[in-house]
Structure formats: structure tokens, C-alpha cells
Write an enzyme that holds these catalytic residues in place. Sequence first.
Site, PDB file in Angstrom:
ATOM      1  N   ARG A   1     -11.625   6.210   9.675  1.00 28.57           N
ATOM      2  CA  ARG A   1     -10.215   5.909   9.908  1.00 28.57           C
ATOM      3  C   ARG A   1      -9.604   6.832  10.973  1.00 28.57           C
ATOM      4  NH1 ARG A   1      -8.057   2.952   5.470  1.00 28.57           N
ATOM      5  NH2 ARG A   1      -9.712   1.534   4.811  1.00 28.57           N
TER       6      ARG A   1
ATOM      7  N   CYS B   1      -4.657   9.673  -3.881  1.00 35.32           N
ATOM      8  CA  CYS B   1      -4.107   8.632  -3.006  1.00 35.32           C
ATOM      9  C   CYS B   1      -2.646   8.347  -3.327  1.00 35.32           C
ATOM     10  CB  CYS B   1      -4.918   7.349  -3.124  1.00 35.32           C
ATOM     11  SG  CYS B   1      -6.529   7.415  -2.308  1.00 35.32           S
TER      12      CYS B   1
ATOM     13  N   ASP C   1       0.807  -1.220   0.000  1.00 35.36           N
ATOM     14  CA  ASP C   1       0.000   0.000   0.000  1.00 35.36           C
ATOM     15  C   ASP C   1       0.840   1.270   0.000  1.00 35.36           C
ATOM     16  OD1 ASP C   1      -2.494  -1.223  -0.101  1.00 35.36           O
ATOM     17  OD2 ASP C   1      -2.561  -1.516   2.065  1.00 35.36           O
TER      18      ASP C   1
ATOM     19  N   HIS D   1     -12.293   7.921   3.460  1.00 36.16           N
ATOM     20  CA  HIS D   1     -11.276   8.959   3.640  1.00 36.16           C
ATOM     21  C   HIS D   1     -11.819  10.253   3.047  1.00 36.16           C
ATOM     22  CE1 HIS D   1      -7.307   6.447   4.058  1.00 36.16           C
ATOM     23  NE2 HIS D   1      -7.757   6.835   5.230  1.00 36.16           N
TER      24      HIS D   1
ATOM     25  N   ARG E   1      -0.251  -1.598   8.004  1.00 35.69           N
ATOM     26  CA  ARG E   1       0.316  -0.437   7.314  1.00 35.69           C
ATOM     27  C   ARG E   1       1.260   0.361   8.210  1.00 35.69           C
ATOM     28  NH1 ARG E   1      -3.426   3.059   3.433  1.00 35.69           N
ATOM     29  NH2 ARG E   1      -1.334   3.475   2.638  1.00 35.69           N
TER      30      ARG E   1
END
Length: 266
Positions: A128, A259, A57, A157, A82
Site C-alpha cells: 500500500r 485498525c 471503511d 499493512h 477511500r
Amino acid sequence: MCSPAHFKVTYSINPWMDPSKPVDVPLAVAQWEDLRDRYRSLGHTVEELTPRPGLPDMVFAANGATVIGGRVLGARFAYPERGDEAVAHLEWFREHGFTDLHEPTHINEGEGDFAVTSSYVLAGRGFRASPLSHGEAQEFFGRPVIGLDLVDPRYYHLDTALAVLSDTGDTGDTTDDVMYYPPAFSPGSQAVLRRLFPDALIADEPDAVALGLNAVSDGLHVLLPQAAVGLFAPLRERGYEPVGMDLGELLKGGGSVKCCTQELRA
């Protein structure tokens, strides 16, 4: 005050991910390279973060930190797989001469949930980022942080539901211009957005679903998913030059232009 361990991460649905459709890795790399080269062709400097095994990611670089005025607020990821990305990003900043860095106490996923305008830091919450990260960001950056509640799990997000259009670099531009999809936000947050940005570009559902708000603007060029066709004409009417990008393979992982882009604001 509760600790990060007591903050509950809400499960969020990614409508673009379908495990039955595997990613074409060479095509994904080619699409990423096209985005990188497009930035350079528009006169921007692109720094590349070396990928690390086991951290797929990392391609979604926006999540690794938030940078304003050369100050770096690191990330603290909601999901432990992550976590090492945050370390990799901070190491890169230290190695490249950034000295004003803050390792966060509270969960934030960088520019996934922090959007910077000339006047504010807009901060998403609900899926998140911890609400406590908003106060942490305000103290570090010394800018008003405006909390916005995300209520649709497809837009987990802030950068999937809102994009800053005006230039936030060191240009003296004090104009705040954004585009966003109202149903992604709570009624109260919609009212806040209307008050702050009465002339905002309002996206329709097909363009939001196409991740058209996962866009990056330099104040003139707006790079966004090419499938968000309904945004091109309104952007041109406002004096912007939309640049459609095909990041279809990366979309399978839940991200698009924004992103993949962490903005290094001097």
C-alpha cells in the site's frame, strides 16, 4: 523523483474477507462499542469520528493519519474510494485544535503502515504505502524512519504483522518493545528487526493469521483479538495484561483492534 501517480499499488489478498459471509451490522456495531467502552474502562479518552455516508471503511480509523507529539501527518489512500476519508480526518483535527498538520504528497495509509516506538517510526512498504512516504514522514516528524518490506500479501499493512508493546505516550519511557511475525517480512527486514529488537516477542503463524498482531498496547494492557490465544501467556510473562476482544464481524472487513484505533499522541 517520481510523482504519486507513478507509484504502483500492488494487489494484496485479504484472507479474512469472504463475500459469501455477509457482515452482521448490528453485531459489528456492538463489537466496536465494546472496544470503545473497554478503552474507557481502562482510563483512556476516546474521541469518536462521525461516520459519513458512502465511506464504510471509516471504522478503520488507524488509516486516517499518524499523530506524534501533537503533529498530524495526514493520509493519502492507495485506492480512490477511500480518498474522502483522509479529508474527514484532517477536518476533525482542524476542528479540534490541531494546528501542525501536513497533507502528504505520497501514498501512506496512516498507522496501517506507520508504527511508532519511543526511538523510531517503523514504516511498512510493499503493498500500500509508497516508499517515498517514508522520507516525507521523517522530514515532518524529525524521527528516524525505518523502512520494512512486507512480502506476504496476507499482511498488506504493517499493523497486521507487527505491534508496538511499549508505551509511546508522554511518559518518559524509552524502552522499545514489539511483537511481530517474521515471515511477513523480507529477509533483510527480518535482520533489521532482529538488530533493533533482539528481545521482541515472536508470533507463530496461527496467531498472526488470527490477526493477533493487530493490537494496541498502553504499556500495560494489550488489547488484541481473542482468537490469538498463543500470545496471551508470552505477554503475561513480559508483564503485560492481555485483553482479548471479539471483533469477528469487523475482521470480515480486514481489520481488528489496531485498525479501529488511531492513537492521538500528545
